[in-house]
Design a protein around this motif. Structure first.
Motif, PDB file in Angstrom:
ATOM      1  N   SER A 320       0.870  -1.185   0.000  1.00 54.74           N
ATOM      2  CA  SER A 320       0.000   0.000   0.000  1.00 54.74           C
ATOM      3  C   SER A 320       0.906   1.233   0.000  1.00 54.74           C
ATOM      4  CB  SER A 320      -0.933   0.002   1.226  1.00 54.74           C
ATOM      5  OG  SER A 320      -0.189   0.014   2.434  1.00 54.74           O
ATOM      6  N   TRP A 321       0.319   2.387  -0.482  1.00 52.03           N
ATOM      7  CA  TRP A 321       1.128   3.597  -0.673  1.00 52.03           C
ATOM      8  C   TRP A 321       0.487   4.796   0.010  1.00 52.03           C
ATOM      9  CZ3 TRP A 321       5.869   3.865  -3.003  1.00 52.03           C
ATOM     10  CH2 TRP A 321       6.274   2.754  -3.746  1.00 52.03           C
ATOM     11  N   GLU A 322       1.369   5.685   0.470  1.00 50.48           N
ATOM     12  CA  GLU A 322       0.974   7.031   0.880  1.00 50.48           C
ATOM     13  C   GLU A 322       1.854   8.007   0.106  1.00 50.48           C
ATOM     14  OE1 GLU A 322       1.163   7.650   5.044  1.00 50.48           O
ATOM     15  OE2 GLU A 322      -0.286   6.072   5.546  1.00 50.48           O
ATOM     16  N   TYR A 323       1.207   8.991  -0.591  1.00 49.01           N
ATOM     17  CA  TYR A 323       1.972   9.896  -1.463  1.00 49.01           C
ATOM     18  C   TYR A 323       1.293  11.262  -1.466  1.00 49.01           C
ATOM     19  CZ  TYR A 323      -1.708   8.317  -4.632  1.00 49.01           C
ATOM     20  OH  TYR A 323      -2.936   8.001  -5.195  1.00 49.01           O
ATOM     21  N   PRO A 324       2.035  12.331  -1.786  1.00 49.84           N
ATOM     22  CA  PRO A 324       1.479  13.698  -1.737  1.00 49.84           C
ATOM     23  C   PRO A 324       0.287  13.907  -2.661  1.00 49.84           C
ATOM     24  CG  PRO A 324       3.871  13.756  -1.827  1.00 49.84           C
ATOM     25  CD  PRO A 324       3.479  12.346  -2.079  1.00 49.84           C
ATOM     26  N   GLY A 325       0.260  13.215  -3.816  1.00 47.63           N
ATOM     27  CA  GLY A 325      -0.822  13.418  -4.782  1.00 47.63           C
ATOM     28  C   GLY A 325      -2.183  13.016  -4.266  1.00 47.63           C
ATOM     29  N   GLN A 326      -2.237  12.246  -3.149  1.00 51.84           N
ATOM     30  CA  GLN A 326      -3.532  11.862  -2.590  1.00 51.84           C
ATOM     31  C   GLN A 326      -4.339  13.097  -2.170  1.00 51.84           C
ATOM     32  OE1 GLN A 326      -1.963   9.162   0.402  1.00 51.84           O
ATOM     33  NE2 GLN A 326      -3.024   7.428  -0.556  1.00 51.84           N
ATOM     34  N   LYS A 327      -3.633  14.120  -1.685  1.00 55.89           N
ATOM     35  CA  LYS A 327      -4.325  15.344  -1.279  1.00 55.89           C
ATOM     36  C   LYS A 327      -4.906  16.084  -2.483  1.00 55.89           C
ATOM     37  CE  LYS A 327      -1.219  15.924   2.676  1.00 55.89           C
ATOM     38  NZ  LYS A 327      -0.226  16.813   3.322  1.00 55.89           N
TER      39      LYS A 327
END
Length: 398
Positions: A320-327
């Protein structure tokens, strides 16, 4: 010789006899009498109430106090490391060994020496022991009593003692014993389930808890389909009369339905059936590594971030990923792959996940975190990507 001379001689003779007697005893009879008087206990030979003698009511009051104060007979303080004893008769105690055998139906009474005593008993008594199990605490010991015992009460009985009530088990003096309540009609400790699911995890020993009520029972392990006896060599599989069979190195060939068979005195009984399901279990949680295609990209450029995990073969890994583009509401574009590779002479599985970012924006700059999860746990890795504007080109001088 005249009368006067005879009288004088008689007086001299008498004086000589008295002088000789005095020199021989030297006053000893009187000294001995004084010493004898001093050696006697104070008040000895004196009537009650006389100076220096015992008071008449003292002994009576002590006897009355002893009669009025009931004292629970306590087990003698053990000299060895064990603090657990068994009551074998009125006022008679014996230290318990590693195990103890009683017939089902016989009462059990244990004493644990200490001020603040805690007990641990088989789970069956915690659920169904009400009315049959009694524990009472006294000043210097604690008493456990079990009546109407059954084969289901077979198990380990232990206690630990401390100076205060709030004491963890590993910090107190301990005593324990395993008690078999033999029952000719129940060779195995009864359970509620006819079938029990057991996971065979690679890299982890597994226990088949077919406990017997009699330590003399002969126990073997069998497969239901096809019907055959499973060899027990003490290395791959071992048996403990207090626990059951332990599979030390689980593998896929052991999967299926297994059961235990106990024999004693012409009686044969089978245990609960265990449905073994093999799971290729990882030896540890994943340790991912992460790398971006570029640590600094220009606005509008494409880049990617890849997360990789090395593990044993056929181990499932979820990413799974967390990245700035999610915002920014940017959806993830991810591809995953798994390959077999050889590293340092070992064949391993290399699982990976790649996150793609197209036409980078200023909001895509920041930390990119990958989370890799398997049956043992989760590991994370993070990297930073910078997004910059296009370099300005200075106008050419004429």
């Amino acid at each position: 010789m005249g009368p006067r001379a005879l009288c004088f001689l008689s007086c001299c003779l008498l004086i000589c006899v008295i002088s000789a007697d005095f020199q021989e005893h030297g006053g000893t009879p009187q000294a001995l009498k004084k010493k004898d008087v001093k050696a006697a206990s104070p008040g000895a030979g004196k009537p009650p109430g006389a100076p220096g003698g015992r008071k008449a009511g003292s002994d009576q009051r002590r006897k009355s106090l002893q009669m009025k104060t009931p004292v629970e007979p306590a087990a003698p303080s053990p000299r060895g490391p064990s603090i657990l004893t068994q009551v074998v008769g009125r006022g008679r105690f014996q230290k318990v060994g590693d195990s103890l055998s009683l017939r089902a139906g016989e009462p059990l009474e244990l004493r644990c020496w200490g001020k603040a005593v805690h007990w641990r008993v088989p789970a069956n008594l915690g659920e169904e022991g009400e009315g049959r199990l009694r524990i009472r605490h006294f000043r210097q010991h604690s008493r456990l009593q079990l009546v109407n015992s059954t084969g289901a009460d077979t198990g380990e009985y232990s206690c630990w003692a401390c100076q205060d009530a709030a004491c963890p088990e590993d910090q107190g003096r301990q005593g324990k014993t395993f008690i078999f309540f033999t029952d000719p009609e129940e060779l195995f400790v009864p359970t509620e389930n006819y079938y029990e699911m057991v996971q065979l995890r690679s890299h982890q020993p597994v226990l088949l808890p077919c406990q017997v009520t009699n330590p003399l029972a002969q126990v073997t392990l069998h497969r239901e389909f096809p019907p055959e006896e499973v060899p027990v060599d003490g290395t791959e599989i071992s048996f403990d009369v207090k626990k059951g069979f332990t599979i030390h190195r689980p593998h896929a060939s052991l999967a299926g339905s297994l059961f235990c068979l106990a024999s004693l005195g012409g009686i044969r009984q089978i245990s609960t059936k265990y449905m073994l399901i093999y799971i290729n279990y990882p030896s540890s949680s994943p340790k991912p590594t992460i790398q971006a295609s570029a640590v600094s990209v220009l606005l509008g450029e494409n880049f990617s971030v890849t997360c990789t995990v090395l593990s044993e073969l056929e181990i499932a890994v979820d990413f799974s990923w967390e990245y700035p583009g999610q915002k920014l509401g940017r959806p993830p574009y991810v591809s995953e792959q798994a390959d077999v590779v050889r590293r340092a002479g070992r064949v391993q599985q290399e699982a990976g996940s790649t996150l793609y970012v197209e036409e980078a924006r200023a909001g895509d700059a920041g930390f990119y975190t990958c989370r890799a999860t398997n049956l043992q746990g989760t590991g994370t890795a993070t990297t930073y990507v910078q997004v910059t504007q296009s370099p300005q080109v200075s106008p050419a001088l004429s």
